[in-house]
Design a protein around this motif. Structure first.
Motif, PDB file in Angstrom:
ATOM      1  N   TYR A   4       0.849  -1.189   0.000  1.00 18.59           N
ATOM      2  CA  TYR A   4       0.000   0.000   0.000  1.00 18.59           C
ATOM      3  C   TYR A   4       0.886   1.241   0.000  1.00 18.59           C
ATOM      4  CZ  TYR A   4      -4.131  -2.791   0.732  1.00 18.59           C
ATOM      5  OH  TYR A   4      -5.159  -3.683   0.567  1.00 18.59           O
ATOM      6  N   VAL A   5       0.494   2.230  -0.791  1.00 17.32           N
ATOM      7  CA  VAL A   5       1.266   3.459  -0.926  1.00 17.32           C
ATOM      8  C   VAL A   5       0.325   4.656  -0.939  1.00 17.32           C
ATOM      9  CG1 VAL A   5       3.187   2.400  -2.191  1.00 17.32           C
ATOM     10  CG2 VAL A   5       1.220   3.278  -3.463  1.00 17.32           C
ATOM     11  N   SER A   6       0.907   5.805  -0.728  1.00 14.23           N
ATOM     12  CA  SER A   6       0.184   7.061  -0.882  1.00 14.23           C
ATOM     13  C   SER A   6       0.405   7.533  -2.313  1.00 14.23           C
ATOM     14  CB  SER A   6       0.742   8.084   0.112  1.00 14.23           C
ATOM     15  OG  SER A   6       0.212   9.361  -0.139  1.00 14.23           O
ATOM     16  N   VAL A   7      -0.638   8.051  -2.937  1.00 13.46           N
ATOM     17  CA  VAL A   7      -0.542   8.510  -4.315  1.00 13.46           C
ATOM     18  C   VAL A   7      -1.125   9.916  -4.406  1.00 13.46           C
ATOM     19  CG1 VAL A   7      -1.410   8.149  -6.674  1.00 13.46           C
ATOM     20  CG2 VAL A   7      -0.638   6.193  -5.313  1.00 13.46           C
ATOM     21  N   THR A   8      -0.396  10.790  -5.066  1.00 12.04           N
ATOM     22  CA  THR A   8      -0.913  12.109  -5.399  1.00 12.04           C
ATOM     23  C   THR A   8      -1.630  11.954  -6.740  1.00 12.04           C
ATOM     24  OG1 THR A   8       0.953  13.167  -4.291  1.00 12.04           O
ATOM     25  CG2 THR A   8      -0.301  14.516  -5.858  1.00 12.04           C
ATOM     26  N   ALA A   9      -2.891  12.355  -6.795  1.00 18.77           N
ATOM     27  CA  ALA A   9      -3.682  12.161  -8.009  1.00 18.77           C
ATOM     28  C   ALA A   9      -4.489  13.411  -8.332  1.00 18.77           C
ATOM     29  CB  ALA A   9      -4.624  10.969  -7.835  1.00 18.77           C
ATOM     30  N   ARG A  10      -4.875  13.505  -9.592  1.00 18.16           N
ATOM     31  CA  ARG A  10      -5.725  14.606 -10.050  1.00 18.16           C
ATOM     32  C   ARG A  10      -7.095  14.034 -10.399  1.00 18.16           C
ATOM     33  NH1 ARG A  10      -3.445  17.919 -14.871  1.00 18.16           N
ATOM     34  NH2 ARG A  10      -2.396  15.970 -14.813  1.00 18.16           N
ATOM     35  N   ASN A  16     -12.775  11.484 -13.638  1.00 19.10           N
ATOM     36  CA  ASN A  16     -11.614  10.658 -13.956  1.00 19.10           C
ATOM     37  C   ASN A  16     -10.494  10.922 -12.961  1.00 19.10           C
ATOM     38  OD1 ASN A  16     -12.726   9.548 -16.420  1.00 19.10           O
ATOM     39  ND2 ASN A  16     -12.456  11.601 -17.268  1.00 19.10           N
ATOM     40  N   ILE A  17      -9.745   9.872 -12.633  1.00 19.20           N
ATOM     41  CA  ILE A  17      -8.646   9.967 -11.687  1.00 19.20           C
ATOM     42  C   ILE A  17      -7.350   9.689 -12.438  1.00 19.20           C
ATOM     43  CG2 ILE A  17      -7.653   9.049  -9.560  1.00 19.20           C
ATOM     44  CD1 ILE A  17     -10.521   8.010  -8.903  1.00 19.20           C
ATOM     45  N   LEU A  18      -6.360  10.564 -12.275  1.00 22.45           N
ATOM     46  CA  LEU A  18      -5.059  10.388 -12.905  1.00 22.45           C
ATOM     47  C   LEU A  18      -3.974  10.439 -11.829  1.00 22.45           C
ATOM     48  CD1 LEU A  18      -3.452  10.185 -15.595  1.00 22.45           C
ATOM     49  CD2 LEU A  18      -3.240  12.679 -15.468  1.00 22.45           C
ATOM     50  N   PRO A  19      -3.304   9.304 -11.559  1.00 21.47           N
ATOM     51  CA  PRO A  19      -2.218   9.332 -10.577  1.00 21.47           C
ATOM     52  C   PRO A  19      -1.040  10.139 -11.132  1.00 21.47           C
ATOM     53  CG  PRO A  19      -2.307   7.181 -11.640  1.00 21.47           C
ATOM     54  CD  PRO A  19      -3.492   7.974 -12.143  1.00 21.47           C
ATOM     55  N   LEU A  20      -0.442  10.952 -10.260  1.00 22.14           N
ATOM     56  CA  LEU A  20       0.667  11.811 -10.672  1.00 22.14           C
ATOM     57  C   LEU A  20       1.991  11.426 -10.026  1.00 22.14           C
ATOM     58  CD1 LEU A  20      -1.159  15.248 -10.324  1.00 22.14           C
ATOM     59  CD2 LEU A  20      -0.826  13.905 -12.416  1.00 22.14           C
ATOM     60  N   CYS A  21       1.940  10.886  -8.814  1.00 18.42           N
ATOM     61  CA  CYS A  21       3.159  10.614  -8.065  1.00 18.42           C
ATOM     62  C   CYS A  21       2.900   9.529  -7.015  1.00 18.42           C
ATOM     63  CB  CYS A  21       3.626  11.902  -7.388  1.00 18.42           C
ATOM     64  SG  CYS A  21       5.190  11.783  -6.541  1.00 18.42           S
ATOM     65  N   VAL A  22       3.845   8.607  -6.865  1.00 17.79           N
ATOM     66  CA  VAL A  22       3.773   7.585  -5.816  1.00 17.79           C
ATOM     67  C   VAL A  22       4.655   8.056  -4.665  1.00 17.79           C
ATOM     68  CG1 VAL A  22       4.281   5.199  -5.214  1.00 17.79           C
ATOM     69  CG2 VAL A  22       3.374   5.729  -7.470  1.00 17.79           C
ATOM     70  N   ARG A  25       6.255   5.550   2.324  1.00 18.44           N
ATOM     71  CA  ARG A  25       6.220   5.962   3.739  1.00 18.44           C
ATOM     72  C   ARG A  25       7.539   6.539   4.220  1.00 18.44           C
ATOM     73  NH1 ARG A  25       2.681   1.138   6.586  1.00 18.44           N
ATOM     74  NH2 ARG A  25       0.758   1.694   5.526  1.00 18.44           N
ATOM     75  N   ASP A  26       8.648   6.111   3.606  1.00 15.23           N
ATOM     76  CA  ASP A  26       9.957   6.607   4.040  1.00 15.23           C
ATOM     77  C   ASP A  26      10.301   7.977   3.450  1.00 15.23           C
ATOM     78  OD1 ASP A  26      10.608   6.067   1.394  1.00 15.23           O
ATOM     79  OD2 ASP A  26      12.014   4.452   1.848  1.00 15.23           O
ATOM     80  N   GLY A  27       9.347   8.578   2.732  1.00 14.79           N
ATOM     81  CA  GLY A  27       9.543   9.917   2.201  1.00 14.79           C
ATOM     82  C   GLY A  27       9.960   9.979   0.743  1.00 14.79           C
ATOM     83  N   ARG A  28      10.312   8.849   0.157  1.00 10.64           N
ATOM     84  CA  ARG A  28      10.678   8.864  -1.264  1.00 10.64           C
ATOM     85  C   ARG A  28       9.443   9.132  -2.113  1.00 10.64           C
ATOM     86  NH1 ARG A  28      13.000   3.337  -2.510  1.00 10.64           N
ATOM     87  NH2 ARG A  28      11.486   2.786  -0.925  1.00 10.64           N
ATOM     88  N   ARG A  29       9.654   9.905  -3.196  1.00  5.37           N
ATOM     89  CA  ARG A  29       8.565  10.246  -4.116  1.00  5.37           C
ATOM     90  C   ARG A  29       9.004   9.878  -5.525  1.00  5.37           C
ATOM     91  NH1 ARG A  29       5.025  14.817  -2.773  1.00  5.37           N
ATOM     92  NH2 ARG A  29       5.135  15.082  -4.996  1.00  5.37           N
ATOM     93  N   PHE A  30       8.090   9.263  -6.278  1.00  6.92           N
ATOM     94  CA  PHE A  30       8.387   8.861  -7.641  1.00  6.92           C
ATOM     95  C   PHE A  30       7.317   9.423  -8.575  1.00  6.92           C
ATOM     96  CE2 PHE A  30      10.355   5.706  -4.921  1.00  6.92           C
ATOM     97  CZ  PHE A  30      11.638   5.643  -5.450  1.00  6.92           C
ATOM     98  N   TRP A  70      -4.631   2.821  -2.533  1.00  6.29           N
ATOM     99  CA  TRP A  70      -3.744   2.523  -3.651  1.00  6.29           C
ATOM    100  C   TRP A  70      -2.754   1.447  -3.251  1.00  6.29           C
ATOM    101  CZ3 TRP A  70      -4.207   4.962  -8.376  1.00  6.29           C
ATOM    102  CH2 TRP A  70      -4.967   6.132  -8.410  1.00  6.29           C
ATOM    103  N   PHE A  71      -2.431   0.548  -4.192  1.00 10.05           N
ATOM    104  CA  PHE A  71      -1.329  -0.377  -3.939  1.00 10.05           C
ATOM    105  C   PHE A  71      -0.578  -0.656  -5.228  1.00 10.05           C
ATOM    106  CE2 PHE A  71      -4.739  -3.451  -4.943  1.00 10.05           C
ATOM    107  CZ  PHE A  71      -4.105  -4.411  -5.704  1.00 10.05           C
ATOM    108  N   ILE A  72       0.666  -1.095  -5.030  1.00  7.52           N
ATOM    109  CA  ILE A  72       1.512  -1.521  -6.142  1.00  7.52           C
ATOM    110  C   ILE A  72       1.703  -3.015  -5.967  1.00  7.52           C
ATOM    111  CG2 ILE A  72       3.808  -1.412  -7.174  1.00  7.52           C
ATOM    112  CD1 ILE A  72       3.912   1.501  -6.360  1.00  7.52           C
ATOM    113  N   ALA A  73       1.467  -3.778  -7.026  1.00  8.66           N
ATOM    114  CA  ALA A  73       1.667  -5.228  -6.988  1.00  8.66           C
ATOM    115  C   ALA A  73       2.932  -5.553  -7.765  1.00  8.66           C
ATOM    116  CB  ALA A  73       0.481  -5.954  -7.604  1.00  8.66           C
ATOM    117  N   GLU A  74       3.766  -6.390  -7.183  1.00  6.93           N
ATOM    118  CA  GLU A  74       4.968  -6.822  -7.882  1.00  6.93           C
ATOM    119  C   GLU A  74       4.569  -7.661  -9.072  1.00  6.93           C
ATOM    120  OE1 GLU A  74       8.145  -5.969  -7.339  1.00  6.93           O
ATOM    121  OE2 GLU A  74       7.366  -4.611  -5.807  1.00  6.93           O
TER     122      GLU A  74
END
Length: 77
Positions: A4-10, A16-22, A25-30, A70-74
């Protein structure tokens, strides 16, 4: 495996939802470079939801919106 992650979305006026950034929790942003596909799909052994196929740092990642999280699946997990 699902992370599970935090996502910045529009959210646009049409709903409509558009994810902008993942945001991890450790502060990294992608930042998400591009969303190439949006569809309802299942993640192997990790649940289902709206799957966003995204390009992040030249790699393809699947980000899922599962109800209100939100989650990211390997891939291949």
């Amino acid at each position: 495996m699902k992370q599970y992650v935090s996502v910045t979305a529009r959210f646009d006026a049409d709903g409509n939802i558009l994810p902008l950034c993942v945001n991890w929790r450790d502060g990294r942003r992608f930042p998400i470079d591009k969303v190439t596909d949006v569809r309802f799909a299942a993640a192997e052994g990790a649940g289902s939801g709206i799957r966003y196929t995204c390009r992040i740092r030249s790699k393809v990642k699947y980000i899922f919106l599962e109800e209100n999280r939100w989650f990211i699946a390997e891939q291949g997990a």
